[in-house]
Design a protein around this motif. Structure first.
Motif, PDB file in Angstrom:
ATOM      1  N   LYS A 199       0.618  -0.992  -0.138  1.00 33.99           N
ATOM      2  CA  LYS A 199       0.018  -0.069  -0.327  1.00 33.99           C
ATOM      3  C   LYS A 199       0.889   1.126   0.161  1.00 33.99           C
ATOM      4  CE  LYS A 199      -4.023   2.118   2.801  1.00 33.99           C
ATOM      5  NZ  LYS A 199      -5.051   1.292   3.386  1.00 33.99           N
ATOM      6  N   ASN A 228       8.714 -12.738   4.367  1.00 38.13           N
ATOM      7  CA  ASN A 228       8.297 -12.624   3.612  1.00 38.13           C
ATOM      8  C   ASN A 228       7.331 -12.721   2.775  1.00 38.13           C
ATOM      9  OD1 ASN A 228       9.298 -13.880   0.826  1.00 38.13           O
ATOM     10  ND2 ASN A 228      10.520 -14.991   1.766  1.00 38.13           N
ATOM     11  N   ASN A 229       5.765 -11.656   2.870  1.00 40.43           N
ATOM     12  CA  ASN A 229       4.532 -12.814   3.217  1.00 40.43           C
ATOM     13  C   ASN A 229       3.866 -11.266   1.438  1.00 40.43           C
ATOM     14  OD1 ASN A 229       4.257 -10.336   4.150  1.00 40.43           O
ATOM     15  ND2 ASN A 229       4.017 -10.810   5.916  1.00 40.43           N
ATOM     16  N   TYR A 230       2.678 -11.337   2.017  1.00 43.10           N
ATOM     17  CA  TYR A 230       1.711 -10.730   0.661  1.00 43.10           C
ATOM     18  C   TYR A 230       2.106  -9.395   0.531  1.00 43.10           C
ATOM     19  CZ  TYR A 230      -1.757 -10.317   4.868  1.00 43.10           C
ATOM     20  OH  TYR A 230      -2.100 -10.296   5.895  1.00 43.10           O
ATOM     21  N   PHE A 263      -9.562  -8.342   6.144  1.00 42.19           N
ATOM     22  CA  PHE A 263      -8.662 -10.128   5.884  1.00 42.19           C
ATOM     23  C   PHE A 263      -9.100 -11.488   5.986  1.00 42.19           C
ATOM     24  CE2 PHE A 263      -5.744  -7.606   9.656  1.00 42.19           C
ATOM     25  CZ  PHE A 263      -5.131  -7.350   7.821  1.00 42.19           C
ATOM     26  N   PHE A 264     -10.931 -11.153   6.112  1.00 37.55           N
ATOM     27  CA  PHE A 264     -11.551 -12.687   6.452  1.00 37.55           C
ATOM     28  C   PHE A 264     -12.775 -12.585   5.043  1.00 37.55           C
ATOM     29  CE2 PHE A 264      -9.416 -12.594   9.948  1.00 37.55           C
ATOM     30  CZ  PHE A 264      -8.779 -14.485  10.197  1.00 37.55           C
ATOM     31  N   MET A 297      -5.662  -3.098   3.768  1.00 32.13           N
ATOM     32  CA  MET A 297      -5.234  -4.109   2.661  1.00 32.13           C
ATOM     33  C   MET A 297      -5.210  -2.512   1.752  1.00 32.13           C
ATOM     34  SD  MET A 297      -3.533  -6.224   2.785  1.00 32.13           S
ATOM     35  CE  MET A 297      -2.465  -6.626   1.473  1.00 32.13           C
ATOM     36  N   TRP A 346      -7.426  -4.343  -3.529  1.00 30.09           N
ATOM     37  CA  TRP A 346      -7.254  -5.753  -3.820  1.00 30.09           C
ATOM     38  C   TRP A 346      -7.798  -6.513  -3.929  1.00 30.09           C
ATOM     39  CZ3 TRP A 346      -1.681  -6.608  -2.964  1.00 30.09           C
ATOM     40  CH2 TRP A 346      -1.871  -7.420  -1.971  1.00 30.09           C
ATOM     41  N   PRO A 392      -6.730 -12.336   2.832  1.00 30.47           N
ATOM     42  CA  PRO A 392      -5.550 -12.580   3.442  1.00 30.47           C
ATOM     43  C   PRO A 392      -5.148 -13.360   4.233  1.00 30.47           C
ATOM     44  CG  PRO A 392      -5.283 -10.172   3.273  1.00 30.47           C
ATOM     45  CD  PRO A 392      -6.555 -10.521   2.301  1.00 30.47           C
ATOM     46  N   GLN A 393      -5.943 -12.810   5.072  1.00 26.06           N
ATOM     47  CA  GLN A 393      -5.703 -14.138   6.202  1.00 26.06           C
ATOM     48  C   GLN A 393      -6.905 -15.417   6.543  1.00 26.06           C
ATOM     49  OE1 GLN A 393      -4.526 -11.791   9.985  1.00 26.06           O
ATOM     50  NE2 GLN A 393      -3.209 -11.012   8.496  1.00 26.06           N
ATOM     51  N   ARG A 394      -7.311 -15.456   5.598  1.00 24.39           N
ATOM     52  CA  ARG A 394      -8.018 -16.671   5.441  1.00 24.39           C
ATOM     53  C   ARG A 394      -6.543 -17.857   5.213  1.00 24.39           C
ATOM     54  NH1 ARG A 394     -13.313 -16.643   2.533  1.00 24.39           N
ATOM     55  NH2 ARG A 394     -13.958 -14.939   3.083  1.00 24.39           N
ATOM     56  N   LYS A 395      -6.965 -18.848   5.638  1.00 23.81           N
ATOM     57  CA  LYS A 395      -6.405 -20.337   5.452  1.00 23.81           C
ATOM     58  C   LYS A 395      -6.164 -21.120   4.001  1.00 23.81           C
ATOM     59  CE  LYS A 395      -5.262 -20.798   9.443  1.00 23.81           C
ATOM     60  NZ  LYS A 395      -3.900 -20.745  10.909  1.00 23.81           N
ATOM     61  N   TYR A 442      -5.707 -18.924   1.354  1.00 24.44           N
ATOM     62  CA  TYR A 442      -5.122 -18.158   0.686  1.00 24.44           C
ATOM     63  C   TYR A 442      -3.206 -17.861   1.018  1.00 24.44           C
ATOM     64  CZ  TYR A 442      -3.872 -13.197  -0.701  1.00 24.44           C
ATOM     65  OH  TYR A 442      -3.451 -12.266  -1.942  1.00 24.44           O
ATOM     66  N   PRO A 443      -2.177 -18.034   0.044  1.00 23.37           N
ATOM     67  CA  PRO A 443      -1.580 -18.261  -0.079  1.00 23.37           C
ATOM     68  C   PRO A 443      -0.311 -17.044   0.990  1.00 23.37           C
ATOM     69  CG  PRO A 443      -1.491 -17.710  -1.832  1.00 23.37           C
ATOM     70  CD  PRO A 443      -2.442 -17.588  -1.091  1.00 23.37           C
ATOM     71  N   LEU A 444       0.729 -17.700   2.072  1.00 14.99           N
ATOM     72  CA  LEU A 444       0.965 -16.516   2.592  1.00 14.99           C
ATOM     73  C   LEU A 444       1.766 -15.409   1.554  1.00 14.99           C
ATOM     74  CD1 LEU A 444       2.516 -15.685   4.819  1.00 14.99           C
ATOM     75  CD2 LEU A 444       4.486 -17.069   4.580  1.00 14.99           C
ATOM     76  N   GLY A 445       2.102 -15.724   0.335  1.00 16.28           N
ATOM     77  CA  GLY A 445       3.029 -15.278  -0.596  1.00 16.28           C
ATOM     78  C   GLY A 445       3.588 -14.839  -0.933  1.00 16.28           C
ATOM     79  N   GLY A 459      -2.791   2.267   7.604  1.00 16.41           N
ATOM     80  CA  GLY A 459      -2.936   0.326   6.749  1.00 16.41           C
ATOM     81  C   GLY A 459      -1.762   0.465   5.819  1.00 16.41           C
ATOM     82  N   HIS A 514       0.928  -2.175   6.718  1.00 15.93           N
ATOM     83  CA  HIS A 514       0.321  -3.870   7.594  1.00 15.93           C
ATOM     84  C   HIS A 514       1.526  -4.747   6.606  1.00 15.93           C
ATOM     85  CE1 HIS A 514      -1.707  -6.950   7.567  1.00 15.93           C
ATOM     86  NE2 HIS A 514      -1.542  -7.279   6.817  1.00 15.93           N
ATOM     87  N   LYS A 567      -0.081 -13.299  10.028  1.00 19.19           N
ATOM     88  CA  LYS A 567      -0.145 -14.585   9.044  1.00 19.19           C
ATOM     89  C   LYS A 567       1.252 -15.185   9.388  1.00 19.19           C
ATOM     90  CE  LYS A 567      -2.113 -16.648   4.682  1.00 19.19           C
ATOM     91  NZ  LYS A 567      -3.188 -17.161   4.831  1.00 19.19           N
ATOM     92  N   TYR A 616       2.729 -19.897  10.653  1.00 14.96           N
ATOM     93  CA  TYR A 616       4.096 -20.469   9.129  1.00 14.96           C
ATOM     94  C   TYR A 616       5.603 -20.467  10.175  1.00 14.96           C
ATOM     95  CZ  TYR A 616       0.501 -20.048   5.023  1.00 14.96           C
ATOM     96  OH  TYR A 616      -0.608 -19.777   4.919  1.00 14.96           O
TER      97      TYR A 616
END
Lengths: 184, 258, 443
Positions: free
Chosen positions: A79, A111-113, B205-206, B221, B225, B229-232, B234-237, C76, C79, C84, C88
């Motif tokens: 953003k 390392n993410n979205y 996010f959800f 975001m 967008w 993005p924080q749904r399971k 959705y890839p981490l990216g 944001g 962000h 998230k 991991y």
């Protein structure tokens, strides 16, 4: 034989390039571009103990139009990226960029979205400064290295030549993945 | 004890939970990771012993199937002030002509915390009661936290609220769920204005849509967008990181053991 | 239940996906009608990159002359997707991420997260006393350093550079202590689920005592410089007004709530880490304004110094990690002569004598420990207010969901209520009195 001998004493001769570089490096005006944790260390560098004023750098400009150094201090989000580019475009040339901290340099641990994986995707970077966050001494070291770079930078035709050489060298450079050796 | 409504579709019928452990006969079974009671919500099925999910099975444990369940509904007495709050809440709901059994799906007491699972239709009424009833007085809402359970069929999206009563010095948790196909939950902004940004964040996010929110737009975001993005799902990216002669995949692409 | 969509644009399904049509009329007409409505009205965008020191906060102000008629925040821009990312990594690695959320209060983030994980594990009572006391010690030091930055940058935004130099001077003293104890000036990841990464190094207690002595001398300087300063008072008094009803509705906690007169502090209300055994006061003010918040912060720093002294008196030798080796594994490492953490005794044992120990070591390093399924909420009183952590586990070695209820995020909502109807110049004062840190707001 040369011009030097005809001059009265007390004069110093140098090239225009060196003179311009010397003048430029001594009054770099950084833009306040604090983003995250590194911004706090950047402020600390400007404050009492580390005192960036010793290098003529203490005046952080609020307006990008009055600044010629952008210290990208912190993680750049998707953003923020267009804003960052806009601020960079608003700065008058010549301008320099220090990418402060691992997040700005490569995305670091995030390392993410959400995070741009290195600010060099958006703006050209002169100095990459590692650390999370880098200590104020490290920032000062980066700034001194940048001063050296500014001092030795070329002008006019020479600058174009140097840029072309750098581009050719970069095109010929071996990609990191194809380099052999230790994971360094 | 078994609550058919909360179990979703995946209740194993044989009582042995599909892996040879019978919780009724085996006394230590309740302490196994996947066995905290057989009545909680099933959120995932674990196959194998070590969770390594790529490559062949070399461990010999590949046939092991366990269901992972959240702590299930508690029965009275809940203990401590939990009973007091539950009694007051039920009484206050009855006074308003609501049937507590309809509004409160179940009550979970776990790790010294009480959770009221609320049917989403009744969320605003329950929150209003919790805030205004003198014996309850949960003045402060500490926002909403979304959780996505893709394995909990029909109840994939949960919104979790923590309410704090400064008057009585208590904290309770409200939980509502919505299916992925119909991700609507009523907004609590009319009751707790502080939830304004929190609900926008959870929407962002959800993808939970809070009906009645004054301006439900993305907050974190960029406005354009795509996806939540924080749904399971959705890839981490992350992108692979290159080193000299080696490439390290992003954290979500690596072999995992969970 | 209504099926209202968040956007009011009309949508049309095509083979390329949904196409939205947004119509807002001709731009010239929009501008003309706006000009007709009120020629004094102006929309000012402050930020996201602006001279104030609160990071990438964007303020959208509608002003009429000098008066702010409407104020909105755009957030944001920082962000980071930390919540998230946590999903991991192992439970222990999580502290490395949470410490970078609100980067001015790293120890509070770590403690809140660790308290939640310990609640999930059911080991709250097994955390050694020494670890808890050191946690309190570090948190109170952190409260000082956070308030110092708040006062320093708040002063700088008023144009008072002296306060800024003072604040950062004293903060450096605290950062030196952090560096001695954790090895880092910021982003420590020192507090771990189950205890601490390592014990206090030699000399730490003496240095903290020295610091307390010095700080007791330095704190009155802020009083002399600011508290009675007529310019400071004129800029701060009755600015950023938010009364108790407003605080409760907007969920504002911390110094904002206490400046409205309610002595609500989680350290007293719902004590954690043994705060009920410490002797301290909760300062309040009844002015509901920026000046009251400044006074509350100043007094809180004095109380923190008192708690730090009590912590130092209580420190007894002992373990700093739970006895359970699975959870404590990283703390078994010793600092080698090369400066790297590795324990030769441990290596000797796993490589030479015990196959099982080697297997356990391998699994703990690659996987981490498992946490039983369930959810927990832990809250601590951070310098900015109630910092809550909602943690969900699915029985795995990694968190299923971690949500931080950051006080900056919630408190920043009060910006509109504080600024609307006031002067443009007071917006910065009001925002500074909220003390938002964008790392915490955006996470």
């Amino acid at each position: 034989m040369g011009l030097e001998e005809k001059l009265p004493s007390g004069f110093l001769l140098t090239t225009v390039e060196q003179a311009a570089g010397w003048v430029r490096k001594a009054s770099v005006f950084p833009a306040t571009f604090g983003l995250a944790c590194c911004a706090i260390e950047m402020m600390t560098t400007g404050a009492g103990r580390y005192d960036l004023a010793r290098f003529g750098m203490e005046v952080f400009r609020g307006s990008p139009r009055q600044a010629d150094l952008m210290i990208v201090a912190g993680r750049v989000s998707q953003k923020m990226a267009p804003v960052l580019r806009q601020v960079y475009d608003q700065m008058p040339s010549p301008k320099w960029v220090i990418s402060m901290g691992v997040c700005a340099s490569s995305g670091g641990m995030f390392n993410n979205y959400a995070i741009v994986q290195g600010v060099d995707h958006i703006v050209p970077v002169d100095i990459y400064l590692p650390g999370c966050p880098p200590r104020p001494e490290m920032l000062m070291d980066a700034i001194l290295k940048l001063h050296h770079k500014i001092q030795t930078s070329k002008l006019g035709v020479n600058a174009e030549e140097a840029a072309r050489e750098a581009e050719e060298a970069a095109l010929k450079a071996l990609p990191t993945i194809e380099m052999k050796g230790l994971l360094r | 004890m078994s609550d058919a409504k909360s179990n979703g579709a995946n209740t194993p019928g044989d009582g042995a939970n599909g892996n040879g452990v019978n919780p009724e006969k085996d006394l230590g079974a309740a302490n196994l990771p996947g066995m905290r009671g057989d009545h909680g919500e099933e959120i995932r099925v674990q196959r194998g012993m070590f969770g390594a999910n790529n490559g062949g099975d070399t461990s010999g444990y590949g046939g092991l199937v366990r269901s992972v369940r959240l702590p299930g509904a508690a029965t009275r007495p809940y203990g401590g002030w939990f009973d007091e709050v539950a009694d007051e809440l039920e009484g206050a709901l009855e006074e308003q002509g609501l049937v507590p059994g309809n509004a409160i799906e179940k009550t979970v007491v776990d790790r010294g915390e009480v959770t009221f699972h609320i049917e989403r239709e009744y969320l605003v009424a329950v929150a209003q009661t919790l805030r205004d009833d003198p014996a309850l007085r949960f003045e402060l809402c500490t926002g909403v936290s979304g959780v996505h359970y893709p394995g909990d069929k029909g109840r994939e999206l949960h919104a979790v609220y923590h309410l704090r009563s400064i008057t009585h010095n208590r904290v309770i948790r409200l939980e509502v769920s919505a299916p992925d196909a119909d991700p609507h939950v009523p907004s609590l902004v009319p009751v707790y204005p502080t939830n304004d940004w929190h609900e926008r964040e959870t929407y962002d996010f959800f993808g939970l849509i809070f009906d009645g929110h004054p301006a439900l737009t993305r907050i974190m975001m960029p406005d354009d967008w795509q996806g939540f993005p924080q749904r399971k799902d959705y890839p981490l990216g992350g992108i692979p990181v290159e080193y000299k002669g080696a490439q390290i995949p992003a954290p979500d692409q690596r072999r995992s053991y969970s | 239940m209504s099926t209202q969509t968040p956007s009011s644009a009309s949508a049309r399904e095509t083979t390329e996906g949904t196409v939205y049509t947004v119509t807002g009329g001709d731009w010239d007409e929009v501008v003309q009608s706006a000009a007709r409505a009120d020629d004094e009205r102006l929309i000012v965008n402050m930020g996201p990159q602006h001279p104030s020191t609160h990071g990438v906060l964007r303020l959208i102000l509608e002003i009429e002359g000098e008066t702010v008629t409407e104020a909105r925040c755009g957030i944001g821009y920082l962000h980071t997707g930390i919540e998230k990312n946590l999903e991991y990594r192992t439970w222990t690695q999580g502290t490395t991420f949470v410490t970078r959320m609100d980067y001015l209060t790293p120890f509070f983030n770590e403690t809140a997260y660790c308290l939640a994980v310990e609640k999930l594990l059911g080991i709250e009572d097994e955390v050694p006393d020494r670890a808890t006391i050191i946690r309190v010690l570090l948190m109170e030091l952190n409260r000082l350093s956070s308030h110092l930055v708040c006062i320093a940058t708040g002063g700088m935004e008023l144009g008072a550079t002296t306060i800024m130099i003072y604040g950062f001077r004293d903060r450096e003293l605290i950062l030196d202590i952090y560096e001695l104890i954790t090895g880092l000036r910021m982003n420590h990841a020192y507090i771990r689920p189950g205890g601490l990464a390592q014990d206090l190094p030699p000399g730490a207690v003496d240095q903290i005592r020295e610091f307390v002595k010095k700080m007791k001398k330095n704190l009155p300087e802020y009083d002399k410089l600011a508290t009675g300063n007529p310019i400071f008072k004129a800029r701060m008094q009755d600015i950023g007004y938010l009364d108790l009803a407003g605080c409760m509705a907007l969920g504002a906690t911390g110094p904002i709530l206490r400046s409205a007169g309610l002595p609500h502090d989680l350290r007293k209300a719902q004590p954690y880490c043994g705060y009920e055994t410490y002797d301290f006061e909760i300062p309040t003010a009844d002015t509901c304004d920026a000046y009251g918040r400044f006074l509350v912060r100043l007094e809180e720093m004095r109380q923190s110094l008192a708690i730090i002294e009590q912590c130092l008196d209580r420190l007894q030798p002992g373990p700093v990690m739970v006895a359970d080796k699975k959870i404590a594994w990283p703390a078994q490492l010793a600092l080698g002569p090369d400066g790297l953490g590795n324990s030769l005794d441990h290596i000797k044992k796993i490589m030479g004598t015990s196959m099982e120990a080697l297997i356990h070591h391998f699994k703990l390093v690659t996987e981490g420990f498992r946490v039983p399924p369930g959810q927990a909420y832990a809250a601590v009183e951070s310098p900015k207010g109630e910092l809550g952590v909602h943690v969900v586990s699915d029985g795995g070695t990694r968190p299923y969901r971690v949500h931080f209820r950051d006080p900056s995020f919630t408190n920043l909502q009060a910006m509109a209520a504080m600024c609307e109807g006031g002067q443009v110049a007071d917006v910065i004062v009001a925002v500074a009195s909220i003390d938002p840190v964008m790392g915490g707001v955006d996470r």
